[in-house]
Design a protein around this motif. Sequence first.
Motif, PDB file in Angstrom:
ATOM      1  N   ALA A  19      -8.861  -2.160  -0.911  1.00 61.09           N
ATOM      2  CA  ALA A  19      -8.050  -2.504  -2.077  1.00 61.09           C
ATOM      3  C   ALA A  19      -7.978  -4.011  -2.279  1.00 61.09           C
ATOM      4  O   ALA A  19      -8.080  -4.499  -3.407  1.00 61.09           O
ATOM      5  CB  ALA A  19      -6.649  -1.926  -1.927  1.00 61.09           C
ATOM      6  N   ASN A  20      -7.821  -4.752  -1.188  1.00 59.66           N
ATOM      7  CA  ASN A  20      -7.702  -6.201  -1.302  1.00 59.66           C
ATOM      8  C   ASN A  20      -9.046  -6.882  -1.529  1.00 59.66           C
ATOM      9  O   ASN A  20      -9.122  -7.845  -2.275  1.00 59.66           O
ATOM     10  CB  ASN A  20      -7.039  -6.779  -0.052  1.00 59.66           C
ATOM     11  CG  ASN A  20      -5.595  -6.369   0.053  1.00 59.66           C
ATOM     12  OD1 ASN A  20      -4.934  -6.137  -0.944  1.00 59.66           O
ATOM     13  ND2 ASN A  20      -5.102  -6.263   1.275  1.00 59.66           N
ATOM     14  N   GLY A  21     -10.101  -6.394  -0.899  1.00 60.50           N
ATOM     15  CA  GLY A  21     -11.387  -7.075  -0.976  1.00 60.50           C
ATOM     16  C   GLY A  21     -12.290  -6.608  -2.096  1.00 60.50           C
ATOM     17  O   GLY A  21     -12.917  -7.422  -2.785  1.00 60.50           O
ATOM     18  N   GLU A  22     -12.382  -5.311  -2.320  1.00 58.42           N
ATOM     19  CA  GLU A  22     -13.362  -4.773  -3.261  1.00 58.42           C
ATOM     20  C   GLU A  22     -12.738  -4.109  -4.480  1.00 58.42           C
ATOM     21  O   GLU A  22     -13.447  -3.519  -5.290  1.00 58.42           O
ATOM     22  CB  GLU A  22     -14.259  -3.771  -2.532  1.00 58.42           C
ATOM     23  CG  GLU A  22     -15.013  -4.387  -1.382  1.00 58.42           C
ATOM     24  CD  GLU A  22     -15.843  -3.370  -0.637  1.00 58.42           C
ATOM     25  OE1 GLU A  22     -16.117  -2.289  -1.181  1.00 58.42           O
ATOM     26  OE2 GLU A  22     -16.193  -3.663   0.515  1.00 58.42           O
ATOM     27  N   ASN A  23     -11.411  -4.168  -4.609  1.00 59.51           N
ATOM     28  CA  ASN A  23     -10.699  -3.557  -5.733  1.00 59.51           C
ATOM     29  C   ASN A  23     -10.985  -2.056  -5.812  1.00 59.51           C
ATOM     30  O   ASN A  23     -11.169  -1.498  -6.880  1.00 59.51           O
ATOM     31  CB  ASN A  23     -11.051  -4.254  -7.041  1.00 59.51           C
ATOM     32  CG  ASN A  23      -9.987  -4.086  -8.086  1.00 59.51           C
ATOM     33  OD1 ASN A  23      -8.836  -3.822  -7.776  1.00 59.51           O
ATOM     34  ND2 ASN A  23     -10.365  -4.227  -9.334  1.00 59.51           N
ATOM     35  N   ALA A  24     -11.037  -1.397  -4.636  1.00 61.52           N
ATOM     36  CA  ALA A  24     -11.299   0.040  -4.542  1.00 61.52           C
ATOM     37  C   ALA A  24     -10.100   0.706  -3.873  1.00 61.52           C
ATOM     38  O   ALA A  24      -9.615   0.240  -2.844  1.00 61.52           O
ATOM     39  CB  ALA A  24     -12.567   0.301  -3.746  1.00 61.52           C
ATOM     40  N   TYR A  25      -9.624   1.798  -4.459  1.00 65.91           N
ATOM     41  CA  TYR A  25      -8.424   2.478  -3.988  1.00 65.91           C
ATOM     42  C   TYR A  25      -8.770   3.907  -3.575  1.00 65.91           C
ATOM     43  O   TYR A  25      -9.572   4.563  -4.226  1.00 65.91           O
ATOM     44  CB  TYR A  25      -7.363   2.485  -5.087  1.00 65.91           C
ATOM     45  CG  TYR A  25      -6.971   1.085  -5.492  1.00 65.91           C
ATOM     46  CD1 TYR A  25      -5.977   0.413  -4.813  1.00 65.91           C
ATOM     47  CD2 TYR A  25      -7.618   0.444  -6.530  1.00 65.91           C
ATOM     48  CE1 TYR A  25      -5.621  -0.878  -5.159  1.00 65.91           C
ATOM     49  CE2 TYR A  25      -7.281  -0.852  -6.885  1.00 65.91           C
ATOM     50  CZ  TYR A  25      -6.288  -1.503  -6.204  1.00 65.91           C
ATOM     51  OH  TYR A  25      -5.944  -2.787  -6.543  1.00 65.91           O
ATOM     52  N   THR A  26      -8.142   4.390  -2.490  1.00 68.86           N
ATOM     53  CA  THR A  26      -8.464   5.689  -1.924  1.00 68.86           C
ATOM     54  C   THR A  26      -7.344   6.685  -2.224  1.00 68.86           C
ATOM     55  O   THR A  26      -6.170   6.377  -2.038  1.00 68.86           O
ATOM     56  CB  THR A  26      -8.644   5.568  -0.399  1.00 68.86           C
ATOM     57  OG1 THR A  26      -9.573   4.518  -0.131  1.00 68.86           O
ATOM     58  CG2 THR A  26      -9.171   6.860   0.192  1.00 68.86           C
ATOM     59  N   PHE A  27      -7.742   7.888  -2.675  1.00 70.73           N
ATOM     60  CA  PHE A  27      -6.800   8.945  -2.986  1.00 70.73           C
ATOM     61  C   PHE A  27      -7.267  10.242  -2.351  1.00 70.73           C
ATOM     62  O   PHE A  27      -8.460  10.487  -2.243  1.00 70.73           O
ATOM     63  CB  PHE A  27      -6.715   9.184  -4.502  1.00 70.73           C
ATOM     64  CG  PHE A  27      -6.183   8.024  -5.274  1.00 70.73           C
ATOM     65  CD1 PHE A  27      -4.822   7.855  -5.406  1.00 70.73           C
ATOM     66  CD2 PHE A  27      -7.031   7.120  -5.859  1.00 70.73           C
ATOM     67  CE1 PHE A  27      -4.311   6.793  -6.125  1.00 70.73           C
ATOM     68  CE2 PHE A  27      -6.542   6.049  -6.571  1.00 70.73           C
ATOM     69  CZ  PHE A  27      -5.185   5.882  -6.708  1.00 70.73           C
ATOM     70  N   GLU A  28      -6.319  11.080  -1.939  1.00 71.07           N
ATOM     71  CA  GLU A  28      -6.641  12.450  -1.562  1.00 71.07           C
ATOM     72  C   GLU A  28      -6.589  13.270  -2.844  1.00 71.07           C
ATOM     73  O   GLU A  28      -5.629  13.181  -3.607  1.00 71.07           O
ATOM     74  CB  GLU A  28      -5.637  12.991  -0.554  1.00 71.07           C
ATOM     75  CG  GLU A  28      -6.002  14.362  -0.039  1.00 71.07           C
ATOM     76  CD  GLU A  28      -5.034  14.868   1.007  1.00 71.07           C
ATOM     77  OE1 GLU A  28      -4.772  16.079   1.007  1.00 71.07           O
ATOM     78  OE2 GLU A  28      -4.549  14.052   1.806  1.00 71.07           O
ATOM     79  N   VAL A  29      -7.648  14.034  -3.100  1.00 72.17           N
ATOM     80  CA  VAL A  29      -7.761  14.742  -4.374  1.00 72.17           C
ATOM     81  C   VAL A  29      -7.965  16.234  -4.143  1.00 72.17           C
ATOM     82  O   VAL A  29      -8.202  16.685  -3.021  1.00 72.17           O
ATOM     83  CB  VAL A  29      -8.937  14.181  -5.220  1.00 72.17           C
ATOM     84  CG1 VAL A  29      -8.681  12.739  -5.597  1.00 72.17           C
ATOM     85  CG2 VAL A  29     -10.258  14.309  -4.499  1.00 72.17           C
ATOM     86  N   ASP A  30      -7.890  16.993  -5.230  1.00 79.28           N
ATOM     87  CA  ASP A  30      -8.123  18.430  -5.189  1.00 79.28           C
ATOM     88  C   ASP A  30      -9.572  18.696  -4.790  1.00 79.28           C
ATOM     89  O   ASP A  30     -10.481  17.976  -5.203  1.00 79.28           O
ATOM     90  CB  ASP A  30      -7.834  19.024  -6.569  1.00 79.28           C
ATOM     91  CG  ASP A  30      -7.991  20.524  -6.597  1.00 79.28           C
ATOM     92  OD1 ASP A  30      -7.598  21.172  -5.607  1.00 79.28           O
ATOM     93  OD2 ASP A  30      -8.507  21.042  -7.600  1.00 79.28           O
ATOM     94  N   ARG A  31      -9.799  19.732  -3.991  1.00 76.94           N
ATOM     95  CA  ARG A  31     -11.144  20.012  -3.481  1.00 76.94           C
ATOM     96  C   ARG A  31     -12.132  20.392  -4.578  1.00 76.94           C
ATOM     97  O   ARG A  31     -13.326  20.240  -4.412  1.00 76.94           O
ATOM     98  CB  ARG A  31     -11.090  21.131  -2.438  1.00 76.94           C
ATOM     99  CG  ARG A  31     -10.409  20.674  -1.161  1.00 76.94           C
ATOM    100  CD  ARG A  31     -10.514  21.688  -0.057  1.00 76.94           C
ATOM    101  NE  ARG A  31     -11.797  22.296   0.108  1.00 76.94           N
ATOM    102  CZ  ARG A  31     -12.847  21.747   0.746  1.00 76.94           C
ATOM    103  NH1 ARG A  31     -12.730  20.548   1.241  1.00 76.94           N
ATOM    104  NH2 ARG A  31     -13.977  22.404   0.866  1.00 76.94           N
ATOM    105  N   ASN A  32     -11.656  20.893  -5.713  1.00 75.32           N
ATOM    106  CA  ASN A  32     -12.553  21.306  -6.792  1.00 75.32           C
ATOM    107  C   ASN A  32     -12.720  20.243  -7.867  1.00 75.32           C
ATOM    108  O   ASN A  32     -13.403  20.479  -8.864  1.00 75.32           O
ATOM    109  CB  ASN A  32     -12.024  22.592  -7.432  1.00 75.32           C
ATOM    110  CG  ASN A  32     -11.974  23.725  -6.432  1.00 75.32           C
ATOM    111  OD1 ASN A  32     -12.845  23.859  -5.590  1.00 75.32           O
ATOM    112  ND2 ASN A  32     -10.927  24.521  -6.504  1.00 75.32           N
TER     113      ASN A  32
END
Length: 101
Positions: A19-32
Amino acid sequence: MNPFTIKRPVITEKSMRLANGENAYTFEVDRNATKNQIAEAVSALYSVTVKKVNMIMQAAETRRTGKKRTKSTVGKTKKAIVTLKEGQTLDVFDINPEANQ
């Protein structure tokens, strides 16, 4: 857009570094959920422009627990790493360690 596509943000050391270095954020999402559905959900929820979506399928893991050593299955989740357009951020991931001191 399905409001249940995104389950929760994943906040770990690696996700904070992304998030700080590459402006990429991680989320847990629905499997489908597909990449397009995830991009639409993030855009609608946070009012940002999504540049790219990468997905990770985490396999299930079998663990032995308890006195009788019974087997149980844990895991089997899907994560999405969402990269945003330059200059945009999400306030969900604004965790500043200096502010807590």
